[in-house]
Design an enzyme around this catalytic site. Structure first.
Site, PDB file in Angstrom:
ATOM      1  N   GLY A  36       1.105  -1.432  -0.064  1.00 23.65           N
ATOM      2  CA  GLY A  36       0.013   0.032  -0.100  1.00 23.65           C
ATOM      3  C   GLY A  36       0.849   1.241  -0.025  1.00 23.65           C
ATOM      4  N   GLN A  75      -1.517 -10.327   1.416  1.00 23.89           N
ATOM      5  CA  GLN A  75      -0.770 -10.696   0.209  1.00 23.89           C
ATOM      6  C   GLN A  75      -1.942 -10.818  -0.826  1.00 23.89           C
ATOM      7  OE1 GLN A  75       0.855 -12.037  -2.960  1.00 23.89           O
ATOM      8  NE2 GLN A  75       0.047 -14.043  -1.718  1.00 23.89           N
ATOM      9  N   SER A 116     -12.363 -13.910  -1.128  1.00 25.59           N
ATOM     10  CA  SER A 116     -12.298 -14.127  -2.424  1.00 25.59           C
ATOM     11  C   SER A 116     -13.174 -15.327  -2.967  1.00 25.59           C
ATOM     12  CB  SER A 116     -10.932 -14.240  -2.870  1.00 25.59           C
ATOM     13  OG  SER A 116     -10.861 -14.790  -4.132  1.00 25.59           O
ATOM     14  N   TYR A 141      -3.215 -19.248  -1.992  1.00 25.19           N
ATOM     15  CA  TYR A 141      -4.303 -17.911  -1.920  1.00 25.19           C
ATOM     16  C   TYR A 141      -5.574 -18.312  -1.312  1.00 25.19           C
ATOM     17  CZ  TYR A 141      -6.484 -13.400  -2.870  1.00 25.19           C
ATOM     18  OH  TYR A 141      -7.385 -12.294  -2.577  1.00 25.19           O
ATOM     19  N   ASN A 170     -13.692 -10.010  -9.253  1.00 21.30           N
ATOM     20  CA  ASN A 170     -12.423  -9.402  -9.248  1.00 21.30           C
ATOM     21  C   ASN A 170     -12.579  -7.652  -9.251  1.00 21.30           C
ATOM     22  OD1 ASN A 170     -11.930 -11.971 -10.654  1.00 21.30           O
ATOM     23  ND2 ASN A 170     -10.051 -10.866 -11.613  1.00 21.30           N
ATOM     24  N   ILE A 185      -7.535  -5.050 -15.142  1.00 16.91           N
ATOM     25  CA  ILE A 185      -7.828  -3.608 -15.936  1.00 16.91           C
ATOM     26  C   ILE A 185      -6.867  -2.495 -15.519  1.00 16.91           C
ATOM     27  CG2 ILE A 185      -9.658  -1.883 -15.809  1.00 16.91           C
ATOM     28  CD1 ILE A 185     -11.727  -3.924 -15.075  1.00 16.91           C
ATOM     29  N   ARG A 212     -13.973 -13.644 -15.974  1.00 19.31           N
ATOM     30  CA  ARG A 212     -13.998 -13.143 -14.725  1.00 19.31           C
ATOM     31  C   ARG A 212     -15.303 -12.408 -14.444  1.00 19.31           C
ATOM     32  NH1 ARG A 212     -10.817 -16.373 -14.251  1.00 19.31           N
ATOM     33  NH2 ARG A 212      -8.746 -16.487 -13.684  1.00 19.31           N
ATOM     34  N   ARG A 269      -1.213 -18.615 -16.150  1.00 17.54           N
ATOM     35  CA  ARG A 269      -0.432 -18.915 -15.140  1.00 17.54           C
ATOM     36  C   ARG A 269      -1.008 -20.007 -14.055  1.00 17.54           C
ATOM     37  NH1 ARG A 269      -0.765 -12.983 -13.305  1.00 17.54           N
ATOM     38  NH2 ARG A 269      -3.047 -13.733 -13.299  1.00 17.54           N
ATOM     39  N   GLY A 271      -2.391 -21.645 -11.075  1.00 18.10           N
ATOM     40  CA  GLY A 271      -3.277 -21.368 -10.310  1.00 18.10           C
ATOM     41  C   GLY A 271      -4.593 -20.510 -10.877  1.00 18.10           C
TER      42      GLY A 271
HETATM   43  N1  LIG Z   1      -8.285  -6.610  -5.681  1.00 17.65           N
HETATM   44  C1  LIG Z   1      -9.371  -7.789  -5.784  1.00 17.65           C
HETATM   45  O1  LIG Z   1      -9.829  -8.115  -6.961  1.00 17.65           O
HETATM   46  C2  LIG Z   1      -9.576  -8.689  -4.695  1.00 17.65           C
HETATM   47  C3  LIG Z   1     -10.370  -9.779  -4.795  1.00 17.65           C
HETATM   48  C4  LIG Z   1     -10.755 -10.572  -3.736  1.00 17.65           C
HETATM   49  C5  LIG Z   1     -10.347 -10.242  -2.393  1.00 17.65           C
HETATM   50  N2  LIG Z   1      -9.388  -9.259  -2.475  1.00 17.65           N
HETATM   51  C6  LIG Z   1      -8.805  -9.029  -0.956  1.00 17.65           C
HETATM   52  O2  LIG Z   1      -9.028  -7.822  -0.551  1.00 17.65           O
HETATM   53  C7  LIG Z   1      -8.158  -7.086   0.278  1.00 17.65           C
HETATM   54  C8  LIG Z   1      -7.710  -5.980  -0.163  1.00 17.65           C
HETATM   55  O3  LIG Z   1      -6.942  -6.167  -1.378  1.00 17.65           O
HETATM   56  P1  LIG Z   1      -6.422  -5.158  -2.429  1.00 17.65           P
HETATM   57  O4  LIG Z   1      -6.615  -5.589  -3.826  1.00 17.65           O
HETATM   58  O5  LIG Z   1      -6.911  -3.845  -2.054  1.00 17.65           O
HETATM   59  O6  LIG Z   1      -4.841  -5.247  -2.217  1.00 17.65           O
HETATM   60  P2  LIG Z   1      -3.617  -4.122  -1.635  1.00 17.65           P
HETATM   61  O7  LIG Z   1      -2.439  -4.884  -1.940  1.00 17.65           O
HETATM   62  O8  LIG Z   1      -3.924  -2.898  -2.340  1.00 17.65           O
HETATM   63  O9  LIG Z   1      -3.782  -4.171  -0.356  1.00 17.65           O
HETATM   64  C9  LIG Z   1      -3.678  -4.887   0.838  1.00 17.65           C
HETATM   65  C10 LIG Z   1      -2.925  -3.925   2.049  1.00 17.65           C
HETATM   66  O10 LIG Z   1      -2.589  -4.768   2.983  1.00 17.65           O
HETATM   67  C11 LIG Z   1      -1.230  -4.232   3.553  1.00 17.65           C
HETATM   68  N3  LIG Z   1      -0.556  -5.303   4.300  1.00 17.65           N
HETATM   69  C12 LIG Z   1      -0.182  -6.515   3.616  1.00 17.65           C
HETATM   70  N4  LIG Z   1       0.333  -7.233   4.608  1.00 17.65           N
HETATM   71  C13 LIG Z   1       0.098  -6.527   5.712  1.00 17.65           C
HETATM   72  C14 LIG Z   1       0.553  -6.586   7.160  1.00 17.65           C
HETATM   73  N5  LIG Z   1       0.851  -7.959   7.593  1.00 17.65           N
HETATM   74  N6  LIG Z   1       0.041  -5.983   8.222  1.00 17.65           N
HETATM   75  C15 LIG Z   1      -0.579  -4.901   7.686  1.00 17.65           C
HETATM   76  N7  LIG Z   1      -0.971  -4.328   6.459  1.00 17.65           N
HETATM   77  C16 LIG Z   1      -0.333  -5.336   5.576  1.00 17.65           C
HETATM   78  C17 LIG Z   1      -0.677  -3.769   2.307  1.00 17.65           C
HETATM   79  O11 LIG Z   1       0.458  -2.853   2.366  1.00 17.65           O
HETATM   80  C18 LIG Z   1      -1.502  -3.161   1.426  1.00 17.65           C
HETATM   81  O12 LIG Z   1      -1.673  -1.723   1.730  1.00 17.65           O
HETATM   82  C19 LIG Z   1      -7.297  -8.517   0.455  1.00 17.65           C
HETATM   83  O13 LIG Z   1      -7.588  -9.140   1.732  1.00 17.65           O
HETATM   84  C20 LIG Z   1      -7.427  -9.323  -0.757  1.00 17.65           C
HETATM   85  O14 LIG Z   1      -7.359 -10.502  -0.529  1.00 17.65           O
HETATM   86  C21 LIG Z   1      -9.198  -8.502  -3.498  1.00 17.65           C
END
Ligand SMILES: NC(=O)c1ccc[n+]([C@@H]2O[C@H](COP(=O)([O-])OP(=O)(O)OC[C@H]3O[C@@H](n4cnc5c(N)ncnc54)[C@H](O)[C@@H]3O)[C@@H](O)[C@H]2O)c1
Length: 311
Positions: A36, A75, A116, A141, A170, A185, A212, A269, A271
């Site tokens: 982030g 992650q 997810s 994951y 997604n 995207i 998706r 890829r 997975g």
């Molecule tokens: N983006 C998608 O399409 C999607 C789909 C399904 C689920 N999700 C879930 O939504 C959530 C957010 O995803 P995102 O796309 O915003 O990802 P992102 O990487 O932008 O956000 C994750 C945030 O968590 C922080 N982080 C990671 N490990 C950490 C820790 N140990 N302690 C504190 N902070 C930590 C990172 O710095 C980051 O800011 C996640 O749980 C992801 O699995 C996302």
């Protein structure tokens, strides 16, 4: 109401923080900035740079005393989880466990888990896929997201922690990282802005690409608010509710950008799920939530955001 958002400096978490602020909540964010950025954290939020789940996190909970914790720290790369399952488990499973334990110790009233849909269902035999479809995760994951949901059940039974797992499709929109391995995207738009041909990862028998189910990030943030207001429990699919081939998605991004560059083919890829399409009836019934931003409109907003950030 006092709300704490983990991962609130990330893509989705920062929009969730914004939505809670706009709805009048008192918001704190915890993020270790692994992926982030401090620039994403909205003004008016108390921001702690810290790891979720550790002793420092417990001290933050003691100070903040939130009613709601919305857990978005993670992650998020499926290929990275395939390369290094232990790293994924440390962040996505042990990080969640430490967070849940802290919530119990500090009397948090409600917990929202960013889960997810695509990763948990895997190659589901029913599409659109409902929440009661047997899960078949293909990647560490997905396995850890599913295990996380089982832990929510354990903490509900054993400690009375009320929780909901929002199984996102997604998610896309402004502030998504265009340089990562997730977020097709943003990746397509960034490549086109640089004048490069993006790759469409595809299985040989699916030349138009995988399917998706896309959902705009502000719709996801609204679902988080509704999850708090409704008192819903258990898993809920949160997505656009229709499947889109990656090839068709590329055409939409190209139209929004006004480019005539063609994509190039790339191999699927490890997975990668072939097809994902989530049934959102339960979220509609239980939360009174439906996605509001059409895909073409959301893509146009995402491209505008990337353009303005490049300037
Ligand atoms: N983006 C998608 O399409 C999607 C789909 C399904 C689920 N999700 C879930 O939504 C959530 C957010 O995803 P995102 O796309 O915003 O990802 P992102 O990487 O932008 O956000 C994750 C945030 O968590 C922080 N982080 C990671 N490990 C950490 C820790 N140990 N302690 C504190 N902070 C930590 C990172 O710095 C980051 O800011 C996640 O749980 C992801 O699995 C996302």
């Amino acid at each position: 109401m006092k709300t704490l958002i983990t991962g609130g400096a990330g893509f989705i978490g920062s929009h969730v923080a914004e939505a809670f602020l706009a709805a009048g909540h008192d918001v704190a964010v915890v993020d270790n900035l692994r992926s982030g950025s401090a620039d994403h954290v909205p003004r008016g939020v108390r921001f702690y740079v810290a790891d979720v789940g550790g002793p420092e996190f417990s001290a933050i909970l003691a100070k903040e005393q939130p009613y709601l914790v919305s857990h978005h720290a993670a992650q998020v790369s499926v290929p990275a989880s395939v390369r290094d399952p232990q790293l994924d488990a440390r962040i996505n499973l042990l990080g969640l466990l430490g967070t849940l334990q802290g919530c119990v110790e500090h009397d948090v009233g409600r917990f929202v888990f960013a889960s997810s849909g695509g990763a948990i269902y895997g190659e589901a035999d029913r599409r659109p896929t409902t929440e009661d479809t047997p899960p078949l995760p293909l990647s560490p994951y997905g396995i850890h997201k599913l295990a996380g949901e089982h832990y929510l059940e354990f903490y509900r039974r054993e400690h009375g922690l009320r929780s909901v797992a929002l199984r996102y499709g997604n998610v896309y929109g402004p502030r998504q990282d265009p340089h990562g391995e997730a977020g097709v995207i943003a990746i397509f738009a960034e490549r086109l802005l640089r004048g490069e041909r993006p790759a469409i990862f595809a299985y040989p028998d699916q030349p138009a690409g995988m399917t998706r189910d896309y959902v705009y990030v502000e719709d996801v943030a609204r679902a988080n608010l509704r999850a708090l207001q409704s008192g819903a429990e258990g898993p809920l699919n949160i997505s656009g509710g229709s499947p889109v081939h990656t090839g068709d998605l590329f055409d939409l991004v190209r139209a929004a950008y006004g480019s005539d560059l063609a994509a190039r083919p790339g191999p699927a890829r490890p997975g990668d799920v072939r097809e994902s399409w989530l049934d959102i009836t339960r979220a509609s019934d239980v939360l009174g939530w439906r996605p509001e931003v059409p895909l073409a409109e959301g893509i146009a907003r995402t491209v505008r955001d990337l353009r303005s950030r490049r300037r």
